[in-house]
Design a protein around this motif. Structure first.
Motif, short mmCIF file in Angstrom:
data_model
loop_
_atom_site.label_atom_id
_atom_site.label_comp_id
_atom_site.label_asym_id
_atom_site.label_seq_id
_atom_site.Cartn_x
_atom_site.Cartn_y
_atom_site.Cartn_z
N PRO A 77 0.82 -1.23 0.00
CA PRO A 77 0.00 0.00 0.00
C PRO A 77 0.84 1.27 0.00
CG PRO A 77 0.03 -1.01 2.18
CD PRO A 77 0.76 -1.95 1.28
N TYR A 78 0.84 1.98 -1.11
CA TYR A 78 1.55 3.25 -1.18
C TYR A 78 0.65 4.38 -1.69
CZ TYR A 78 2.08 2.08 -6.17
OH TYR A 78 1.84 1.74 -7.48
N ILE A 79 -0.47 4.04 -2.30
CA ILE A 79 -1.39 5.05 -2.80
C ILE A 79 -2.10 5.76 -1.64
CG2 ILE A 79 -3.53 5.43 -4.10
CD1 ILE A 79 -1.17 4.90 -5.89
N ILE A 80 -2.65 4.97 -0.73
CA ILE A 80 -3.42 5.54 0.38
C ILE A 80 -2.56 6.42 1.29
CG2 ILE A 80 -4.82 5.00 2.41
CD1 ILE A 80 -6.17 4.53 -0.31
N SER A 87 -3.70 15.10 2.21
CA SER A 87 -4.91 15.67 2.82
C SER A 87 -4.59 16.34 4.15
CB SER A 87 -5.95 14.56 3.01
OG SER A 87 -7.10 15.06 3.65
N ALA A 88 -3.80 15.64 4.98
CA ALA A 88 -3.47 16.19 6.31
C ALA A 88 -2.67 17.48 6.20
CB ALA A 88 -2.69 15.14 7.11
N TRP A 89 -1.69 17.49 5.30
CA TRP A 89 -0.85 18.69 5.16
C TRP A 89 -1.63 19.86 4.57
CZ3 TRP A 89 3.55 15.38 2.63
CH2 TRP A 89 4.19 14.65 3.64
N TYR A 90 -2.48 19.57 3.58
CA TYR A 90 -3.23 20.65 2.92
C TYR A 90 -4.23 21.30 3.88
CZ TYR A 90 -6.16 23.11 -0.45
OH TYR A 90 -6.87 24.07 -1.13
N ASN A 91 -4.86 20.49 4.72
CA ASN A 91 -5.89 21.00 5.62
C ASN A 91 -5.34 21.44 6.98
OD1 ASN A 91 -8.39 20.52 4.02
ND2 ASN A 91 -7.69 18.41 4.09
N SER A 92 -4.01 21.36 7.14
CA SER A 92 -3.41 21.73 8.41
C SER A 92 -3.43 23.26 8.61
CB SER A 92 -1.97 21.23 8.47
OG SER A 92 -1.31 21.73 9.61
N THR A 93 -3.61 23.65 9.83
CA THR A 93 -3.57 25.09 10.18
C THR A 93 -2.23 25.46 10.80
OG1 THR A 93 -4.58 24.60 12.33
CG2 THR A 93 -6.06 25.21 10.53
N THR A 94 -1.37 24.46 10.99
CA THR A 94 -0.08 24.72 11.65
C THR A 94 1.12 24.52 10.73
OG1 THR A 94 0.02 22.42 12.44
CG2 THR A 94 -1.02 24.04 13.89
N ILE A 95 0.95 23.77 9.64
CA ILE A 95 2.06 23.49 8.73
C ILE A 95 2.22 24.63 7.73
CG2 ILE A 95 2.86 21.97 6.87
CD1 ILE A 95 1.67 19.64 8.33
N SER A 96 3.45 25.11 7.59
CA SER A 96 3.72 26.18 6.62
C SER A 96 4.01 25.58 5.25
CB SER A 96 4.92 27.01 7.08
OG SER A 96 6.07 26.20 7.21
N ALA A 202 -6.93 13.70 -5.17
CA ALA A 202 -8.03 12.83 -4.73
C ALA A 202 -8.07 12.73 -3.21
CB ALA A 202 -7.89 11.44 -5.35
N GLY A 203 -6.88 12.71 -2.58
CA GLY A 203 -6.83 12.66 -1.13
C GLY A 203 -7.34 13.94 -0.51
N ILE A 204 -6.95 15.07 -1.06
CA ILE A 204 -7.38 16.37 -0.54
C ILE A 204 -8.89 16.54 -0.67
CG2 ILE A 204 -7.26 18.86 -0.95
CD1 ILE A 204 -4.30 18.40 -1.75
N LEU A 205 -9.42 16.11 -1.82
CA LEU A 205 -10.86 16.27 -2.09
C LEU A 205 -11.69 15.07 -1.64
CD1 LEU A 205 -10.67 17.85 -5.67
CD2 LEU A 205 -10.83 19.03 -3.45
N SER A 206 -11.00 14.05 -1.09
CA SER A 206 -11.68 12.83 -0.61
C SER A 206 -12.47 12.15 -1.73
CB SER A 206 -12.61 13.15 0.56
OG SER A 206 -11.88 13.66 1.65
N ILE A 207 -11.83 12.00 -2.89
CA ILE A 207 -12.47 11.32 -4.03
C ILE A 207 -12.06 9.85 -3.99
CG2 ILE A 207 -12.86 11.34 -6.52
CD1 ILE A 207 -11.85 14.20 -6.57
N GLU A 208 -12.76 9.06 -3.21
CA GLU A 208 -12.39 7.67 -2.98
C GLU A 208 -12.40 6.79 -4.24
OE1 GLU A 208 -14.38 5.86 0.24
OE2 GLU A 208 -13.82 7.40 1.69
N PRO A 209 -13.34 6.99 -5.19
CA PRO A 209 -13.32 6.12 -6.40
C PRO A 209 -12.00 6.20 -7.16
CG PRO A 209 -15.43 7.24 -6.22
CD PRO A 209 -14.55 7.83 -5.17
N ILE A 210 -11.39 7.39 -7.22
CA ILE A 210 -10.11 7.53 -7.92
C ILE A 210 -9.02 6.79 -7.17
CG2 ILE A 210 -8.30 9.16 -8.60
CD1 ILE A 210 -10.43 11.18 -9.25
N LEU A 211 -9.03 6.89 -5.84
CA LEU A 211 -8.03 6.18 -5.05
C LEU A 211 -8.20 4.67 -5.18
CD1 LEU A 211 -8.07 8.36 -1.79
CD2 LEU A 211 -6.42 8.41 -3.67
N ASN A 212 -9.44 4.22 -5.23
CA ASN A 212 -9.68 2.78 -5.40
C ASN A 212 -9.23 2.31 -6.77
OD1 ASN A 212 -10.84 2.57 -2.85
ND2 ASN A 212 -12.91 3.00 -3.59
N LEU A 213 -9.40 3.15 -7.79
CA LEU A 213 -8.99 2.79 -9.14
C LEU A 213 -7.48 2.69 -9.24
CD1 LEU A 213 -9.63 2.34 -12.16
CD2 LEU A 213 -9.50 4.82 -12.46
#
Length: 261
Positions: A77-80, A87-96, A202-213
């Protein structure tokens, strides 16, 4: 060496040894379908830990699993993980500079995945080296056939790198006919950068079908598909080594690009 008037050539020994290795690997892989779970980061970190996880440790982890994911037939597993970190870094309020960090992740993970896939090219090149010593005309004929549209090869490599298409089916023949090593690695890397960019979005937007593909299958089915792909590689090499495609070597526009070390 001869067996009943048949002379065993070096390419035959290559195929025999390759097949023996596959036969040994088959039960080992099939009996350990859950081996990949050792690298499943969701088993190692909680959802609240991705943001605070050390950046370079995350990059190192992603490079390792990306190499292994392309290198061995057990689905790693390397995609997930790539999607989760993005997703975590993009939505973080503390990471520059989250976008810069995500871009770095994409570049490094793509490099690891391209390097792992490159083993298929090496297998093909090894077979081609053996075959060219015994029957260079056959190698030239296959080269002329594969390189009918040389300008399309980079786009095809990028397409394989970008999509879930099995890269082995392309890289082994390219290695066998000695298509440029540098060009192969470059264009495969471009395709992998595109793939990880899609994964990050896909991770940032939570588009699971693309991640599954794009994601890797797991368990028994993933291991079986990995083993079948290895045997398919063996068949490709055997066909190219034994089948005479006919025709003549073309000397000009159709000539294959020389191998670049």
């Amino acid at each position: 060496m001869k067996i009943k008037n048949y002379e065993i050539k070096k390419i035959d020994w290559f195929l025999i040894i390759f097949l023996i290795i596959l036969i040994i690997l088959t039960p080992i892989i099939l009996l350990n379908p859950d081996f990949a779970q050792v690298f499943d980061i969701t088993n190692l970190l909680g959802s609240d830990q991705y943001e605070s996880f050390n950046y370079w440790t995350a990059i190192g982890f992603l490079m390792i699993v990306s190499v292994l994911g392309a290198l061995i037939p057990i689905p790693i597993p390397y995609i997930i993980p790539a999607a989760l970190f993005a997703s975590a870094w993009y939505n973080s309020t503390t990471i520059s500079n989250p976008l810069l960090k995500i871009a770095g992740m994409i570049m490094f993970a793509a490099l690891g995945n391209a390097i792992g896939d490159f083993l298929d090219y090496v297998i093909g090149k090894g077979a081609g080296h053996v075959m060219s010593k015994e029957d260079p005309d056959k190698t030239d004929k296959w080269g002329s056939l594969i390189m009918k549209k040389p300008k399309a090869i980079p786009a095809i490599i990028v397409c394989f790198g970008l999509t879930p298409l099995p890269d082995s089916l392309l890289l082994v023949p390219l290695g066998l006919v000695k298509y440029s090593m540098k060009k192969t690695l470059l264009w495969m890397y471009v395709g992998k950068v595109g793939m990880f960019l899609i994964v990050a979005i896909a991770g940032i937007l939570s588009i699971e079908p693309i991640l599954n593909l794009l994601g890797e299958g797991g368990g028994d089915s993933g291991s079986i598909m990995g083993i079948l792909l290895l045997y398919l590689i063996w068949i490709i090499v055997a066909v190219m080594a034994k089948v005479d495609v006919g025709g003549k070597k073309e000397d000009k526009a159709e000539e294959i690009a020389p191998s670049e070390e």
